[in-house]
Design a protein around this motif. Structure first.
Motif, PDB file in Angstrom:
ATOM      1  N   LEU A 112       0.792  -1.087   0.037  1.00 36.62           N
ATOM      2  CA  LEU A 112      -0.033   0.114  -0.108  1.00 36.62           C
ATOM      3  C   LEU A 112       0.825   1.271  -0.015  1.00 36.62           C
ATOM      4  N   ASN A 113       1.942   1.100   0.956  1.00 38.14           N
ATOM      5  CA  ASN A 113       2.839   2.388   0.868  1.00 38.14           C
ATOM      6  C   ASN A 113       3.454   2.460  -0.678  1.00 38.14           C
ATOM      7  N   ALA A 114       3.748   1.441  -1.300  1.00 43.94           N
ATOM      8  CA  ALA A 114       4.452   1.613  -2.524  1.00 43.94           C
ATOM      9  C   ALA A 114       3.317   2.340  -3.585  1.00 43.94           C
ATOM     10  N   ILE A 115       1.948   1.982  -3.335  1.00 41.82           N
ATOM     11  CA  ILE A 115       0.998   2.549  -4.209  1.00 41.82           C
ATOM     12  C   ILE A 115       0.836   3.861  -4.091  1.00 41.82           C
ATOM     13  N   LEU A 116       0.957   4.465  -2.470  1.00 38.15           N
ATOM     14  CA  LEU A 116       0.720   5.767  -2.152  1.00 38.15           C
ATOM     15  C   LEU A 116       1.815   6.356  -2.848  1.00 38.15           C
ATOM     16  N   GLY A 117       3.011   5.845  -2.602  1.00 37.28           N
ATOM     17  CA  GLY A 117       4.246   6.873  -2.980  1.00 37.28           C
ATOM     18  C   GLY A 117       4.408   6.990  -4.409  1.00 37.28           C
ATOM     19  N   TYR A 118       4.020   5.896  -5.381  1.00 35.93           N
ATOM     20  CA  TYR A 118       4.260   6.066  -6.623  1.00 35.93           C
ATOM     21  C   TYR A 118       2.935   7.049  -7.215  1.00 35.93           C
ATOM     22  N   THR A 119       1.953   6.992  -6.665  1.00 39.19           N
ATOM     23  CA  THR A 119       0.837   7.806  -6.889  1.00 39.19           C
ATOM     24  C   THR A 119       1.032   9.359  -6.773  1.00 39.19           C
ATOM     25  N   LEU A 178       3.441  10.506  -9.337  1.00 37.89           N
ATOM     26  CA  LEU A 178       3.020  10.669 -10.548  1.00 37.89           C
ATOM     27  C   LEU A 178       2.108  11.799 -10.639  1.00 37.89           C
ATOM     28  N   LEU A 179       1.483  12.272  -9.627  1.00 44.61           N
ATOM     29  CA  LEU A 179       0.812  13.364  -9.515  1.00 44.61           C
ATOM     30  C   LEU A 179       1.592  14.670  -9.437  1.00 44.61           C
ATOM     31  N   GLY A 216      -4.460  17.354 -18.119  1.00 43.68           N
ATOM     32  CA  GLY A 216      -5.339  17.779 -17.118  1.00 43.68           C
ATOM     33  C   GLY A 216      -6.323  16.635 -16.755  1.00 43.68           C
ATOM     34  N   ASP A 217      -7.111  16.155 -17.506  1.00 43.57           N
ATOM     35  CA  ASP A 217      -8.092  15.121 -16.939  1.00 43.57           C
ATOM     36  C   ASP A 217      -7.491  13.694 -16.507  1.00 43.57           C
ATOM     37  N   GLN A 218      -6.080  13.479 -16.601  1.00 45.64           N
ATOM     38  CA  GLN A 218      -5.631  12.220 -16.054  1.00 45.64           C
ATOM     39  C   GLN A 218      -5.209  12.258 -14.653  1.00 45.64           C
ATOM     40  N   LYS A 219      -5.295  13.572 -14.088  1.00 50.58           N
ATOM     41  CA  LYS A 219      -5.120  13.670 -12.905  1.00 50.58           C
ATOM     42  C   LYS A 219      -6.143  13.254 -11.699  1.00 50.58           C
ATOM     43  N   VAL A 220      -7.398  13.479 -12.388  1.00 46.93           N
ATOM     44  CA  VAL A 220      -8.615  13.170 -11.687  1.00 46.93           C
ATOM     45  C   VAL A 220      -8.876  11.590 -10.995  1.00 46.93           C
ATOM     46  N   PRO A 221      -8.672  10.456 -11.940  1.00 48.28           N
ATOM     47  CA  PRO A 221      -8.569   9.146 -11.558  1.00 48.28           C
ATOM     48  C   PRO A 221      -7.374   8.797 -10.705  1.00 48.28           C
ATOM     49  N   LEU A 222      -6.218   9.533 -10.991  1.00 44.29           N
ATOM     50  CA  LEU A 222      -5.109   8.956  -9.967  1.00 44.29           C
ATOM     51  C   LEU A 222      -5.422  10.028  -8.583  1.00 44.29           C
ATOM     52  N   GLN A 223      -6.119  10.946  -8.494  1.00 46.46           N
ATOM     53  CA  GLN A 223      -6.526  11.423  -6.947  1.00 46.46           C
ATOM     54  C   GLN A 223      -7.427  10.388  -6.240  1.00 46.46           C
ATOM     55  N   GLY A 224      -8.268   9.804  -7.338  1.00 42.88           N
ATOM     56  CA  GLY A 224      -9.288   8.737  -6.625  1.00 42.88           C
ATOM     57  C   GLY A 224      -8.309   7.494  -6.104  1.00 42.88           C
TER      58      GLY A 224
END
Ligand code: ADP
Length: 716
Positions: free
Chosen positions: A506-513, A516-517, A526-534
């Motif tokens: 989970l920490n890996a997922i958080l870190g990479y996300t 990315l952001l 622009g619209d690629q950031k929204v799903p990543l924030q989810g």
């Protein structure tokens, strides 16, 4: 010897030859011839004996015949005895007349003709005999008459005495009987204890009766008096006062006034007789004669004595009768009392029987095994449950000893308990015991001494309860809980391991996300950031969940330890608030901190307190849409602790939900469409941590208006 058929003839002559001659002429079995040689001798004979005739010589030395005759005629006793003068010389008429004048019946001259003398003497002898016979007859008639009178007196008296069995009435009857027949006054005094009591006074004249009473009151009889009733009482012998003289009255020991009064009364003669029976003097009866002038004779005394004797018998009868009556009454009373007590006893026995039946009924209805054994260790009663379990029916074992019935081995096992109970000690045990149908059963037993009157042990009551089923259930439960504890431990370990393993990816997922952001890997459209924030948000939720589960399982497995240090609660809370400020501002919520001026520092675990307060504040923030959150810190010196109150104006919690919200995974609204996030672990962790810190957590809520969570923490 004096012969009743002989008559006495006195021969008086100074010459023995003349006397001899007279004797010879008069010799006859009909006569007793008495010789006198002188006038003196003749007069002497006349003092003692009666004579039919006296043959008296005229010429005698000393007193002559005439002088002697005169003396004879003077005497009462001898004046009627015929005298025949005998003389040899004084034949002259003047002598003869002299003889007749001094009382002679005949005058004979010597030598007299024997036949003539014999016939003359025979006439007087016959006359004397006839006279005597006449006298005897008269006496006899008088005797018979007196006898008749006495008999009628006795009959009257007996009738009187038989007519009553009453003591006082008898005495009164006797007194009435005596007056006026024998006396003018009759006084009866009876012995009461040591002293005399005046029982009855009867008088011919009622006024005198009163007089006697007053006299008695003024001059009570003296027990030591030498006369009267007192003396008779002492001696038991009647007293007879033919004449009541002054000296007699003086002898009663009273003053002169007494003497005067009694003299006025005019008592002439008196008799006092004892009223005695069986050798005991019960009282005295005094008969007095006054106006009648009667002088008591010996015969009166005898009659009075008889009267008293009979009265005494009657009194004794009355007394015996009264005693007999009392005895009968007493016996009747005793019989009635006996009957009553018998009836009471029967009633009591019935009552006891009823009580016993009730007791038997109750004890038989009880599931407990009950046996009553007496001090000799003999069975007295077993209830139904006991009979069924042990197989010892009361009717079969009553009177037998426990040792006999149980057998040596089983008896030995409980002997100490029995002996202790019979010494008054209460004993009990729980153990497996052999059962009549084989195997063993677990029983609890109590031996309760029966302490009767005067603290004496009269036996004991043995109570047995078969606990076999319960014992089995307990053992099964114990086994199950050991198993459950083990399972729970394994689960906690597993959860802890899984959670731990989940955190790394989970920490890996958080870190990479984040990278990315932050455009670390090149700019995103622009619209690629929204799903990543989810992705980021969900990952964060997941981290929270994993952390929560991990915390809880750590606590439950007992691995979490408390690290004590000095904690300043104000700074802890202020620190948290400053961290959360942006979040409050985001929701436009007011936050207020109320703190008491002097709050003591406490010994506790800062990190754990921090986690508790964060959880509570997060909930307040989450469930409050508008309004404010108030944090209050106050000291509770009486409980030696500090209280932290967190009050919100949020949605509130319904009353019925309040007890459940501290359970793990419990949420008031658990639908998938629920408005607020979370997993339902926050309050569960709060509760566990509070427990670890020996604190308390409680909640109050007003549904729709807000909630208040209050945390108490001890200073030490
Ligand atoms: P969650 O993660 O659901 O918040 P918690 O254990 O913290 O789990 O709380 C359990 C439930 O208690 C919540 O889901 C909510 O229904 C209720 N609750 C807790 N705190 C509050 C509050 N301050 N106001 C209203 N409801 C609350």
């Amino acid at each position: 010897m004096n012969n009743v058929f002989q008559v006495n003839i006195l021969l008086v002559d100074d010459r023995p030859e003349n006397l001899l001659a007279l004797e010879a002429i008069l010799d006859s079995p009909d006569y007793r011839l008495v010789r006198a040689h002188s006038a003196e001798e003749a007069l002497k004979c006349l003092l003692t004996d009666d004579f039919a005739v006296i043959l008296l010589d005229v010429q005698m030395p000393g007193l002559n015949g005439f002088e002697t005759a005169m003396l004879i005629k003077k005497r009462e006793r001898s004046k009627y005895i015929p005298i025949i003068f005998l003389t040899a010389i004084s034949k002259e008429d003047q002598y003869v007349f002299k003889g007749y004048s001094v009382g002679a019946v005949d005058y004979m001259f010597k030598p007299f003709h024997p036949d003539l003398l014999r016939s003359k003497v025979a006439v007087f002898a016959d006359l004397y005999k006839k006279n005597q016979a006449l006298l005897r007859e008269r006496e006899a008639r008088a005797g018979v008459e007196a006898g008749h009178r006495y008999l009628s007196f006795l009959v009257d008296l007996s009738t009187l005495l038989a007519s009553t069995l009453d003591y006082q009435a008898t005495l009164e009857g006797v007194a009435r009987f005596a007056v006026p027949r024998f006396a003018d006054d009759c006084i009866i005094d009876m012995l009461e204890g040591e002293s005399l009591r005046r029982a009855v006074v009867a008088s011919a004249d009622p006024a005198r009766k009163e007089f006697i009473r007053t006299l008695q009151e003024r001059y009570p009889p003296k027990p030591e008096a030498p006369y009267g009733a007192a003396k008779v009482l002492r001696t038991g012998v009647p007293e007879h006062y033919r004449e009541v003289t002054d000296s007699l009255l003086k002898g009663l020991g009273h003053d002169d006034a007494f003497l005067k009064i009694v003299k006025q009364w005019g008592v002439k003669s008196a008799v006092v007789v004892p009223i005695a029976v069986r050798g005991r003097t019960l009282g005295t009866m005094t008969l007095l004669s006054a106006e009648s002038g009667r002088v008591y004779s010996d015969e009166d005394l005898a009659i009075t004595h008889e009267l008293a004797r009979r009265a005494a018998f009657a009194i004794d009868h009355a007394r015996l009768y009264r005693e007999a009556q009392e005895e009968i009454a007493e016996r009747k009373r005793a019989e009635a009392a006996l009957k009553e007590s018998e009836a009471r006893f029967r009633l009591m026995a019935d009552e006891i029987q009823k009580k016993e039946d009730e007791l038997r009924l109750i004890t038989n209805a009880l599931p407990v095994l009950i046996s009553y054994v007496d001090a000799e260790q003999r069975y007295r009663f077993n209830n139904k449950a006991y009979e069924a379990w042990f197989g010892h029916l009361t009717d079969e074992v009553r009177g037998k000893t426990v040792r006999e019935v149980l057998g040596e081995a089983a008896y030995k096992a409980i002997q100490p308990f029995i002996e202790a109970a019979l010494k008054g000690e209460r004993m009990s045990f729980e153990r497996w015991v052999p059962y009549k149908e084989g195997g063993e059963r677990y029983v609890s037993a109590a031996f309760i001494p029966h302490i009767g009157r005067e603290e004496k042990v009269e036996g004991y009551i043995a109570l047995f309860t078969d606990l076999t089923e319960r014992k089995w259930a307990e053992e099964a439960l114990k086994r199950k809980s050991i198993e459950a504890e083990e399972a729970s431990r394994i689960k906690s370990e597993f959860v802890s391991n899984v959670s731990h393993e989940l955190r790394t990816p989970l920490n890996a997922i958080l870190g990479y996300t984040h990278l990315l952001l932050d455009d670390t890997y090149g700019p995103l459209k622009g619209d690629q950031k929204v799903p990543l924030q989810g992705v980021l948000r969900n990952a964060e939720d997941l981290v929270n969940l994993v952390n929560g589960v991990l915390d809880l399982s750590k606590i439950e497995s007992g691995k979490l330890s408390v690290i004590l240090e000095e904690v300043d609660l104000v700074s802890v809370v202020q620190d948290i608030l400053s961290g959360m400020k942006p979040l409050f501002r985001e929701k436009s919520l007011q936050v207020r901190l109320n703190k008491a001026k002097e709050l003591p520092a406490i010994q506790s675990d800062r990190e754990k307190i921090r986690q508790i307060v964060v959880n509570l504040l997060s909930n307040a923030l989450k469930f409050t849409i508008e309004g404010e959150i108030t944090i209050t810190l106050r000291s509770l010196p009486e409980r030696d602790g500090i209280e932290v109150g967190i009050k919100d104006t949020g949605i509130g919690i319904q009353q019925e939900e309040l007890p459940k919200i501290f359970n793990a995974f419990h949420q008031v609204d658990a639908t998938s469409t629920r408005e607020f996030g979370g997993v339902g672990l926050g309050l569960a962790i709060v509760k566990e941590l509070t427990g670890l810190l020996k604190g308390e957590i409680r909640v109050e809520s007003n549904y729709g208006k807000g909630s208040t969570f209050t945390l108490f923490l001890p200073c030490r």
